[in-house]
Structures are given as C-alpha cells and as structure tokens.
Design a protein around this motif. Structure first.
Motif, PDB file in Angstrom:
ATOM      1  N   UNK A 140       0.823  -1.217   0.000  1.00 36.24           N
ATOM      2  CA  UNK A 140       0.000   0.000   0.000  1.00 36.24           C
ATOM      3  C   UNK A 140       0.852   1.260   0.000  1.00 36.24           C
ATOM      4  N   UNK A 141       2.149   1.122   0.323  1.00 34.81           N
ATOM      5  CA  UNK A 141       3.022   2.294   0.415  1.00 34.81           C
ATOM      6  C   UNK A 141       4.213   2.198  -0.533  1.00 34.81           C
ATOM      7  N   UNK A 142       4.153   1.302  -1.519  1.00 35.38           N
ATOM      8  CA  UNK A 142       5.298   1.115  -2.413  1.00 35.38           C
ATOM      9  C   UNK A 142       4.827   1.018  -3.856  1.00 35.38           C
ATOM     10  N   UNK A 143       5.803   0.923  -4.758  1.00 33.96           N
ATOM     11  CA  UNK A 143       5.496   0.838  -6.181  1.00 33.96           C
ATOM     12  C   UNK A 143       5.330  -0.600  -6.658  1.00 33.96           C
ATOM     13  N   UNK A 144       5.466  -1.579  -5.757  1.00 32.40           N
ATOM     14  CA  UNK A 144       5.397  -2.973  -6.166  1.00 32.40           C
ATOM     15  C   UNK A 144       3.955  -3.387  -6.472  1.00 32.40           C
ATOM     16  N   UNK A 145       3.805  -4.164  -7.558  1.00 30.62           N
ATOM     17  CA  UNK A 145       2.489  -4.671  -7.936  1.00 30.62           C
ATOM     18  C   UNK A 145       2.216  -6.032  -7.299  1.00 30.62           C
ATOM     19  N   UNK A 146       3.265  -6.852  -7.163  1.00 28.30           N
ATOM     20  CA  UNK A 146       3.144  -8.209  -6.628  1.00 28.30           C
ATOM     21  C   UNK A 146       4.334  -8.455  -5.712  1.00 28.30           C
ATOM     22  N   UNK A 147       4.131  -9.214  -4.643  1.00 31.97           N
ATOM     23  CA  UNK A 147       5.255  -9.630  -3.810  1.00 31.97           C
ATOM     24  C   UNK A 147       5.133 -11.114  -3.483  1.00 31.97           C
ATOM     25  N   UNK A 148       6.270 -11.783  -3.371  1.00 35.03           N
ATOM     26  CA  UNK A 148       6.338 -13.159  -2.879  1.00 35.03           C
ATOM     27  C   UNK A 148       6.836 -13.073  -1.445  1.00 35.03           C
ATOM     28  N   UNK A 149       6.038 -13.548  -0.504  1.00 35.60           N
ATOM     29  CA  UNK A 149       6.366 -13.362   0.900  1.00 35.60           C
ATOM     30  C   UNK A 149       5.860 -14.526   1.743  1.00 35.60           C
ATOM     31  N   UNK A 150       6.515 -14.738   2.884  1.00 35.19           N
ATOM     32  CA  UNK A 150       6.062 -15.754   3.836  1.00 35.19           C
ATOM     33  C   UNK A 150       5.048 -15.176   4.818  1.00 35.19           C
ATOM     34  N   UNK A 151       4.769 -13.887   4.713  1.00 39.36           N
ATOM     35  CA  UNK A 151       3.803 -13.229   5.598  1.00 39.36           C
ATOM     36  C   UNK A 151       2.441 -13.185   4.915  1.00 39.36           C
ATOM     37  N   UNK A 152       1.446 -13.743   5.562  1.00 41.08           N
ATOM     38  CA  UNK A 152       0.102 -13.745   5.001  1.00 41.08           C
ATOM     39  C   UNK A 152      -0.550 -12.395   5.258  1.00 41.08           C
ATOM     40  N   UNK A 153      -0.852 -11.672   4.199  1.00 39.52           N
ATOM     41  CA  UNK A 153      -1.481 -10.364   4.321  1.00 39.52           C
ATOM     42  C   UNK A 153      -2.992 -10.523   4.437  1.00 39.52           C
ATOM     43  N   UNK A 154      -3.575  -9.843   5.376  1.00 39.11           N
ATOM     44  CA  UNK A 154      -5.022  -9.863   5.541  1.00 39.11           C
ATOM     45  C   UNK A 154      -5.555  -8.447   5.375  1.00 39.11           C
ATOM     46  N   UNK A 155      -6.789  -8.358   4.958  1.00 42.88           N
ATOM     47  CA  UNK A 155      -7.397  -7.059   4.720  1.00 42.88           C
ATOM     48  C   UNK A 155      -8.144  -7.077   3.406  1.00 42.88           C
TER      49      UNK A 155
END
Length: 293
Positions: A140-155
């Motif tokens: 929400x605060x960066x220019x990235x469109x997609x990220x691969x991460x081990x953190x599950x984003x909720x919202x």
C-alpha cells in the motif's frame, strides 16, 4: 519550523543559468531552451539577486563566468543531471506492460529468472521489473504490484494465494551425485544461512555425520546452489526453487528426504493492481507454474 529549502534558488533560473554558462551566451541558451533572450536574462538576474552576487561578467557581446559562477555551475549541473535521471526512471512506472514484482533473492535467481524466456514467449506484452531483497514490503506504500512473501497479508484490499511450501532437499551436480550417491555422509558440503541446515537434514535422514559444519559457506542460497552446479559439493535448497536446474540436468536430488519447516510462501497483490491486465497475466502465470489457481 525552519524551511531547509528556503535558501535554494528557483529551479527554472538554474536551468537558464546552466545553459548560458555552458554555452557562454544568453542568446544561444535562449535558442536551446526555446525561450527569448530577455527571458534568459531575467532568469539570470533573478538568480543573481537571490544569491546577492554576480555570476557573469558582461563583456561587450559575450559573457564570462565569475569565480562564484564557475563554482555554482558544477553544483547546478550535478543537481540538474540527478533530477533528469530521476525523472527519466519514472518512465518505467507508466509503461502499459510494466509489472514491478518483489521477491526474495533466491526466488528471483532460481525460480523466476530461469522461467523468463518461457514467460516472455507467451506474454510479450508484459515487461516484468524484478526487485529482490529479503525484507517484506508494504504494497500500500510502495510501487510494487506483486510480492512473494512468507507473511500472510489480511485485509479487504489484499489478494493472497498460496505459492510454494518450502521443502529443502539435498542436491548435487550429476558428477558428484554419481560419486557419492550411496555415501552422502562423505560428500563435501555447501552451506547457506537457512535455519534448516545440514545437521538437521542428516538427523532427519537417520544418517550420522560428525563434520556437518565443514565445507563452503554462502550467505546467498542462489550462490550456494550455483557452487553445487559446479561440482563443489552438496547443497540444500527448496525443491520448487531448484526444479529448473533439476529439469535441465544440472543438479540431481540425492534423497527423497526433505526438510519441511512449515514455511509457506504466498503471492500477494492489491485488488486494484490485479485490475491491470499485465499484472493479472503475470499473477496467473506464476500460480499456474506452481499448480495454483
């Protein structure tokens, strides 16, 4: 609160000054900038008034820089070039097919890069821009469109899909694998900084080895894997990440025993990002490559 930018002159005046100083002429500067000579002269006067000192010596029909002018020219050219290059870099963000994707370095080197040729052949309209580091990013605060991460984003604003479940397996080049296939406890080792290390693997495999810490060490898993392809030892790497090298015959899996730490990686984007056709194409392709949907 003091404004740190208050001493700075108007940017437009610096542009006129730089051109006139570089060309040694107000009229040539005006021609280059598509302005009138009087407009350039006005910019120079504005700058000199702001700085409270002359920058040019007016000699007949030509101008020469004062010592202060020569000093300012160096700073002005450096500053304007920095701004010019910064603005030029922004073009990538507005390209219709540009997709900025973030992932850990090992994913980028081992999973993503080997598949780029295939992706570009099937999606020539998409231009991926890969950024790798080991930190999570705030979409929400960066220019990235997609990220691969081990953190599950909720919202409600996020879309997250399971990507790869990590399973570390032992790998080696075909030559080294043939030599040590039945005596892995004697094979040279290559280490990275992953917590699932060789000691954990030999324990899981029910094999005894006293020198589990011996061997080459790398902070980057991708470099450890590269060393393994060169026959320098066995490495541990996620099965999914190493698959292109295994399929290509550069590495062999030495044992069915894998270390499953429970780490699950997710593909995460914002709903608004996935409304762009290029982002959706890359998203769908990456999930299809791992059997996701």
């Amino acid at each position: 609160m003091n404004n740190p930018y208050r001493p700075l002159p108007p940017l437009g005046a610096l542009i006129g000054f730089e051109a006139a100083a570089r060309l040694g002429s107000f009229s040539l500067a005006a021609e280059e900038l598509n302005m009138t000579q009087s407009a350039v002269s006005h910019q120079i006067r504005t700058l000199e008034t702001h700085l409270q000192q002359p920058l040019f010596l007016r000699i007949s029909r030509r101008v020469e820089l004062t010592d202060a002018g020569r000093d300012l020219l160096v700073s002005a050219q450096d500053a304007l070039e920095t701004v010019r290059l910064g603005v030029r870099r922004l073009d990538a963000y507005s390209k219709p097919g540009s997709v900025v994707i973030h992932m850990p370095p090992a994913f980028g080197a081992l999973w993503f890069a080997p598949r780029l040729v295939q992706f570009r052949e099937s999606h020539p309209e998409v231009d991926p821009w890969l950024y790798t580091d080991g930190h999570d990013v705030d979409l929400t605060e960066s220019e990235f469109d997609i990220t691969v991460t081990a953190s599950l984003h909720t919202g409600e604003e996020f879309v997250a899909a399971p990507f790869l479940a990590e399973e570390r397996v032992p790998l080696a080049s075909p030559g080294l694998a043939a030599k040590f296939q039945n005596r892995l406890s004697e094979a040279p080792l290559i280490h990275d900084e992953h917590p699932d290390d060789w000691q954990s693997w030999f324990l899981a495999a029910g094999l005894e080895r006293a020198d589990c810490s011996k061997g080459l060490n790398f902070s980057d898993t991708a470099l450890a894997v590269d060393a393994a392809t060169r026959g320098l030892g066995m490495c541990l790497c996620d099965r999914g990440q190493a698959q292109p090298l295994v399929s290509g015959g550069r590495l062999q899996v030495l044992s069915p025993v894998g270390l499953r730490s429970g780490s699950q990686y997710y593909l995460v984007s914002l709903k608004r990002n996935l409304q762009r056709a290029a982002v959706r194409s890359l998203w769908d392709w990456m999930l299809a490559e791992t059997g996701g949907s």
